[in-house]
Design a protein around this motif. Sequence first.
Motif, short mmCIF file in Angstrom:
data_model
loop_
_atom_site.label_atom_id
_atom_site.label_comp_id
_atom_site.label_asym_id
_atom_site.label_seq_id
_atom_site.Cartn_x
_atom_site.Cartn_y
_atom_site.Cartn_z
N GLU A 128 31.14 21.89 28.56
CA GLU A 128 31.56 23.07 27.81
C GLU A 128 31.07 24.34 28.49
OE1 GLU A 128 30.16 22.64 23.86
OE2 GLU A 128 31.61 21.09 23.30
N LEU A 129 29.81 24.32 28.97
CA LEU A 129 29.28 25.49 29.68
C LEU A 129 30.08 25.76 30.96
CD1 LEU A 129 25.42 24.90 29.28
CD2 LEU A 129 26.83 26.61 28.12
N GLU A 130 30.36 24.68 31.70
CA GLU A 130 31.15 24.84 32.91
C GLU A 130 32.55 25.37 32.59
OE1 GLU A 130 31.19 21.11 34.92
OE2 GLU A 130 29.09 21.20 35.52
N LEU A 131 33.12 24.87 31.48
CA LEU A 131 34.44 25.33 31.09
C LEU A 131 34.42 26.81 30.71
CD1 LEU A 131 37.39 24.67 30.46
CD2 LEU A 131 36.68 23.97 28.17
N LYS A 132 33.39 27.22 29.94
CA LYS A 132 33.26 28.63 29.57
C LYS A 132 33.10 29.50 30.81
CE LYS A 132 31.30 27.94 24.95
NZ LYS A 132 30.09 28.15 24.09
N ASP A 133 32.28 29.02 31.77
CA ASP A 133 32.07 29.78 33.00
C ASP A 133 33.39 29.93 33.78
OD1 ASP A 133 30.27 31.02 35.01
OD2 ASP A 133 30.88 29.31 36.23
N ARG A 134 34.12 28.83 33.85
CA ARG A 134 35.41 28.89 34.56
C ARG A 134 36.40 29.79 33.83
NH1 ARG A 134 36.55 22.71 36.80
NH2 ARG A 134 34.62 22.53 38.02
N MET A 135 36.39 29.72 32.48
CA MET A 135 37.28 30.59 31.71
C MET A 135 36.92 32.06 31.92
SD MET A 135 39.61 28.90 30.14
CE MET A 135 40.13 30.09 28.91
N LYS A 136 35.60 32.33 32.01
CA LYS A 136 35.15 33.69 32.25
C LYS A 136 35.61 34.17 33.63
CE LYS A 136 30.94 36.51 32.25
NZ LYS A 136 29.46 36.48 32.12
N LYS A 137 35.45 33.29 34.63
CA LYS A 137 35.89 33.66 35.97
C LYS A 137 37.40 33.84 36.01
CE LYS A 137 32.10 31.42 38.47
NZ LYS A 137 31.72 30.34 39.42
N LEU A 138 38.11 32.95 35.29
CA LEU A 138 39.56 33.05 35.26
C LEU A 138 40.00 34.35 34.60
CD1 LEU A 138 42.33 31.79 35.72
CD2 LEU A 138 42.09 30.61 33.53
N THR A 139 39.32 34.71 33.47
CA THR A 139 39.65 35.97 32.80
C THR A 139 39.41 37.15 33.72
OG1 THR A 139 39.01 34.99 30.67
CG2 THR A 139 39.16 37.39 30.78
N GLY A 140 38.27 37.12 34.45
CA GLY A 140 37.99 38.19 35.40
C GLY A 140 39.04 38.26 36.50
N ALA A 141 39.44 37.08 36.98
CA ALA A 141 40.45 37.05 38.04
C ALA A 141 41.78 37.58 37.54
CB ALA A 141 40.61 35.62 38.55
N LEU A 142 42.14 37.23 36.27
CA LEU A 142 43.40 37.73 35.71
C LEU A 142 43.36 39.24 35.51
CD1 LEU A 142 44.14 34.93 33.06
CD2 LEU A 142 45.31 35.32 35.24
N MET A 143 42.21 39.76 35.04
CA MET A 143 42.07 41.20 34.87
C MET A 143 42.15 41.92 36.21
SD MET A 143 39.09 41.42 31.93
CE MET A 143 39.14 43.21 31.97
N LEU A 144 41.50 41.33 37.23
CA LEU A 144 41.56 41.91 38.57
C LEU A 144 42.99 41.89 39.10
CD1 LEU A 144 40.09 43.04 41.04
CD2 LEU A 144 39.69 40.69 41.80
N GLU A 145 43.68 40.78 38.86
CA GLU A 145 45.07 40.69 39.31
C GLU A 145 45.93 41.75 38.62
OE1 GLU A 145 48.76 37.45 39.47
OE2 GLU A 145 46.91 37.00 38.38
N LYS A 146 45.70 41.94 37.29
CA LYS A 146 46.44 42.96 36.55
C LYS A 146 46.17 44.34 37.12
CE LYS A 146 47.02 44.84 31.90
NZ LYS A 146 46.53 44.79 30.49
N GLN A 147 44.89 44.65 37.43
CA GLN A 147 44.52 45.94 37.98
C GLN A 147 45.17 46.14 39.35
OE1 GLN A 147 42.70 48.32 36.39
NE2 GLN A 147 43.27 49.65 38.09
N ILE A 148 45.17 45.06 40.16
CA ILE A 148 45.79 45.15 41.49
C ILE A 148 47.28 45.41 41.37
CG2 ILE A 148 46.34 43.81 43.56
CD1 ILE A 148 43.62 42.48 43.30
N ARG A 149 47.92 44.73 40.40
CA ARG A 149 49.36 44.94 40.19
C ARG A 149 49.65 46.38 39.78
NH1 ARG A 149 52.71 40.56 39.93
NH2 ARG A 149 51.74 38.49 39.95
N GLU A 150 48.82 46.91 38.86
CA GLU A 150 49.01 48.29 38.43
C GLU A 150 48.81 49.26 39.59
OE1 GLU A 150 46.31 48.85 35.21
OE2 GLU A 150 47.50 47.69 33.77
N ASP A 151 47.74 49.02 40.39
CA ASP A 151 47.50 49.88 41.56
C ASP A 151 48.65 49.77 42.55
OD1 ASP A 151 45.13 50.59 40.41
OD2 ASP A 151 43.89 49.22 41.61
#
Length: 213
Positions: A128-151
Amino acid sequence: QIALWLKKIYKNQPIPAFEANKRTVDILYDLAERSEARDRDVSLLIEDKMQKAKEYEAEAKYLQGLLAESLALSLSSLSSKGTSYLDVLVNSAMILETKDTSLVSFFYAINDMTSELYATESKNRQMELELKDRMKKLTGALMLEKQIREDLEKTEKYLEFEMSKAEYQSQKTKFLKDKSKDFKVRIKAAEDQLTATGLHKSLTHESLMSLSE
């Protein structure tokens, strides 16, 4: 050997005709070997099951004798409640996979299952901890991707604007160059016309400016 095996397989039925060459003989020999090995394994398994059945039967008779000798009890003399308790005891022993129905065996089995349960729960928590960590990284990656798309969209719009601006400046520069060429041609034509009418070069604007300086 192959012929004997085929007779054993088909029993009283006719054996299908086949072309006897090296390849078919090799294939049939391999099948015969595998079939014989499987039959031997099955025979050993059956013998083992029969042996265990005899051991269980002997143990059941021993326990029945023990109950009859020490407590004067038999399965037929037990009440429905006693039979129910006995069924629960047997089912519990089978589920826990104990070697017998003694308290020590039950305690050992329960301790083993408890330890296994704790280990599983610990593993689940870790997952569960590993899953939460991966979800956190995935959320960060998605937010970064969104920011890159907007830029990227902003950059594309800015480049489109700059290209339009550069195109306008290019057209304006071409227009001014063309006008400059046109003025030079007109000036040259006017000068030639004035020279033809007898105007001396010393009276031109450029000559007068040089003279003034």
